[in-house]
Write a protein that holds these residues in place. Sequence first.
Motif, PDB file in Angstrom:
ATOM      1  N   VAL A  95       0.840  -1.210   0.000  1.00 36.04           N
ATOM      2  CA  VAL A  95       0.000   0.000   0.000  1.00 36.04           C
ATOM      3  C   VAL A  95       0.873   1.257   0.000  1.00 36.04           C
ATOM      4  CG1 VAL A  95      -1.656   1.338   1.360  1.00 36.04           C
ATOM      5  CG2 VAL A  95      -2.000  -1.114   1.044  1.00 36.04           C
ATOM      6  N   LEU A  96       1.893   1.288   0.841  1.00 37.66           N
ATOM      7  CA  LEU A  96       2.781   2.454   0.868  1.00 37.66           C
ATOM      8  C   LEU A  96       3.519   2.621  -0.453  1.00 37.66           C
ATOM      9  CD1 LEU A  96       4.176   2.228   4.508  1.00 37.66           C
ATOM     10  CD2 LEU A  96       2.610   3.946   3.590  1.00 37.66           C
ATOM     11  N   ARG A  97       3.906   1.516  -1.080  1.00 35.55           N
ATOM     12  CA  ARG A  97       4.584   1.578  -2.384  1.00 35.55           C
ATOM     13  C   ARG A  97       3.634   2.128  -3.447  1.00 35.55           C
ATOM     14  NH1 ARG A  97       7.533   2.370  -6.267  1.00 35.55           N
ATOM     15  NH2 ARG A  97       8.637   0.771  -7.418  1.00 35.55           N
ATOM     16  N   ILE A  98       2.375   1.747  -3.391  1.00 36.03           N
ATOM     17  CA  ILE A  98       1.392   2.259  -4.350  1.00 36.03           C
ATOM     18  C   ILE A  98       1.299   3.779  -4.267  1.00 36.03           C
ATOM     19  CG2 ILE A  98      -1.101   2.387  -4.824  1.00 36.03           C
ATOM     20  CD1 ILE A  98      -1.223  -0.636  -4.153  1.00 36.03           C
ATOM     21  N   PHE A  99       1.343   4.307  -3.049  1.00 39.63           N
ATOM     22  CA  PHE A  99       1.239   5.751  -2.848  1.00 39.63           C
ATOM     23  C   PHE A  99       2.581   6.473  -2.916  1.00 39.63           C
ATOM     24  CE2 PHE A  99      -2.747   4.251  -0.932  1.00 39.63           C
ATOM     25  CZ  PHE A  99      -3.632   5.043  -1.639  1.00 39.63           C
ATOM     26  N   GLY A 100       3.625   5.776  -3.352  1.00 42.19           N
ATOM     27  CA  GLY A 100       4.932   6.401  -3.529  1.00 42.19           C
ATOM     28  C   GLY A 100       5.658   6.681  -2.226  1.00 42.19           C
ATOM     29  N   LEU A 101       5.338   5.928  -1.196  1.00 37.37           N
ATOM     30  CA  LEU A 101       5.945   6.154   0.117  1.00 37.37           C
ATOM     31  C   LEU A 101       6.860   5.000   0.520  1.00 37.37           C
ATOM     32  CD1 LEU A 101       2.753   7.532   1.883  1.00 37.37           C
ATOM     33  CD2 LEU A 101       4.708   8.843   1.045  1.00 37.37           C
ATOM     34  N   ALA A 102       7.615   4.498  -0.433  1.00 33.62           N
ATOM     35  CA  ALA A 102       8.521   3.380  -0.150  1.00 33.62           C
ATOM     36  C   ALA A 102       9.586   3.757   0.873  1.00 33.62           C
ATOM     37  CB  ALA A 102       9.177   2.881  -1.433  1.00 33.62           C
ATOM     38  N   VAL A 103       9.866   5.048   1.020  1.00 31.31           N
ATOM     39  CA  VAL A 103      10.856   5.466   2.012  1.00 31.31           C
ATOM     40  C   VAL A 103      10.368   5.127   3.427  1.00 31.31           C
ATOM     41  CG1 VAL A 103      10.093   7.855   2.311  1.00 31.31           C
ATOM     42  CG2 VAL A 103      12.497   7.309   2.550  1.00 31.31           C
ATOM     43  N   ILE A 104       9.072   5.106   3.643  1.00 31.37           N
ATOM     44  CA  ILE A 104       8.530   4.681   4.940  1.00 31.37           C
ATOM     45  C   ILE A 104       8.734   3.181   5.116  1.00 31.37           C
ATOM     46  CG2 ILE A 104       6.437   4.497   6.352  1.00 31.37           C
ATOM     47  CD1 ILE A 104       5.491   7.088   5.011  1.00 31.37           C
ATOM     48  N   ASN A 105       8.565   2.432   4.030  1.00 27.86           N
ATOM     49  CA  ASN A 105       8.866   0.994   4.067  1.00 27.86           C
ATOM     50  C   ASN A 105      10.315   0.771   4.491  1.00 27.86           C
ATOM     51  OD1 ASN A 105       6.324   0.552   3.056  1.00 27.86           O
ATOM     52  ND2 ASN A 105       7.009  -0.026   1.011  1.00 27.86           N
ATOM     53  N   MET A 106      11.201   1.575   3.930  1.00 24.97           N
ATOM     54  CA  MET A 106      12.619   1.445   4.258  1.00 24.97           C
ATOM     55  C   MET A 106      12.849   1.680   5.748  1.00 24.97           C
ATOM     56  SD  MET A 106      14.175   3.454   0.950  1.00 24.97           S
ATOM     57  CE  MET A 106      15.877   3.357   1.463  1.00 24.97           C
ATOM     58  N   ALA A 107      12.181   2.676   6.300  1.00 23.35           N
ATOM     59  CA  ALA A 107      12.342   2.985   7.724  1.00 23.35           C
ATOM     60  C   ALA A 107      11.835   1.840   8.596  1.00 23.35           C
ATOM     61  CB  ALA A 107      11.604   4.277   8.060  1.00 23.35           C
ATOM     62  N   ILE A 108      10.685   1.291   8.253  1.00 22.88           N
ATOM     63  CA  ILE A 108      10.124   0.178   9.027  1.00 22.88           C
ATOM     64  C   ILE A 108      11.043  -1.036   8.955  1.00 22.88           C
ATOM     65  CG2 ILE A 108       8.208  -1.475   9.137  1.00 22.88           C
ATOM     66  CD1 ILE A 108       6.408   0.839   8.059  1.00 22.88           C
ATOM     67  N   LEU A 109      11.468  -1.368   7.746  1.00 24.05           N
ATOM     68  CA  LEU A 109      12.331  -2.527   7.548  1.00 24.05           C
ATOM     69  C   LEU A 109      13.667  -2.348   8.262  1.00 24.05           C
ATOM     70  CD1 LEU A 109      12.300  -5.241   5.932  1.00 24.05           C
ATOM     71  CD2 LEU A 109      13.597  -4.028   4.204  1.00 24.05           C
ATOM     72  N   GLN A 110      14.254  -1.158   8.154  1.00 27.94           N
ATOM     73  CA  GLN A 110      15.542  -0.916   8.798  1.00 27.94           C
ATOM     74  C   GLN A 110      15.411  -0.990  10.318  1.00 27.94           C
ATOM     75  OE1 GLN A 110      18.594  -0.546   7.046  1.00 27.94           O
ATOM     76  NE2 GLN A 110      19.172  -1.145   9.100  1.00 27.94           N
ATOM     77  N   SER A 111      14.319  -0.490  10.858  1.00 27.31           N
ATOM     78  CA  SER A 111      14.094  -0.568  12.299  1.00 27.31           C
ATOM     79  C   SER A 111      14.018  -2.031  12.755  1.00 27.31           C
ATOM     80  CB  SER A 111      12.813   0.174  12.665  1.00 27.31           C
ATOM     81  OG  SER A 111      12.534   0.031  14.025  1.00 27.31           O
ATOM     82  N   ASP A 112      13.289  -2.847  12.008  1.00 27.33           N
ATOM     83  CA  ASP A 112      13.203  -4.272  12.332  1.00 27.33           C
ATOM     84  C   ASP A 112      14.568  -4.939  12.235  1.00 27.33           C
ATOM     85  OD1 ASP A 112      10.494  -4.035  12.757  1.00 27.33           O
ATOM     86  OD2 ASP A 112       9.902  -4.979  10.863  1.00 27.33           O
ATOM     87  N   LEU A 113      15.320  -4.603  11.207  1.00 27.27           N
ATOM     88  CA  LEU A 113      16.656  -5.185  11.041  1.00 27.27           C
ATOM     89  C   LEU A 113      17.606  -4.746  12.147  1.00 27.27           C
ATOM     90  CD1 LEU A 113      17.260  -5.006   7.200  1.00 27.27           C
ATOM     91  CD2 LEU A 113      16.798  -7.011   8.602  1.00 27.27           C
ATOM     92  N   ASN A 114      17.524  -3.495  12.555  1.00 29.46           N
ATOM     93  CA  ASN A 114      18.386  -3.026  13.640  1.00 29.46           C
ATOM     94  C   ASN A 114      18.129  -3.822  14.917  1.00 29.46           C
ATOM     95  OD1 ASN A 114      19.634  -1.159  12.012  1.00 29.46           O
ATOM     96  ND2 ASN A 114      18.446   0.574  12.759  1.00 29.46           N
TER      97      ASN A 114
END
Length: 138
Positions: A95-114
């Motif tokens: 959904v975030l990618r559809i709305f052009g907000l993949a940078v938020i995906n990056m933040a969520i994923l990076q937080s989980d990885l950290n």
Amino acid sequence: MMKTNWQKRSVIAVILFTLLTGGIYGIYWIYTTNRDLNDLTGDYRLKPGWTLFFGLITCGLYMFYWWYRINDLVMAAQKRALRPYRSDNKLLFIVLRIFGLAVINMAILQSDLNDVYDHLNQGVTNMKTQGDDEWSDY
């Protein structure tokens, strides 16, 4: 060869570098994150080079699939690090990618990885000190 020390990335830095470089850092981040998760989980179905290639030749459409599948690798990494699953973010990522907000995906994923990296690095440190103190070859 399995890495024994996983390097965290600042969530804020990932967002800022991606925005300031017009997405170029995001390409680097996708490559390195994909590579690290492959090494960590032993699952090499999403190859970093092919991800970038397919993302380019499909004008970014492949990245919908990538965001969907990368969450499986994160969940496998959480399992390996004995971390509780936070949530299955597949639908959110799409959904975030559809709305052009993949940078938020990056933040969520990076937080989980950290979180995973912190736990793995702590475990490696504990294993090294525990093994040095308790075991002897003679």
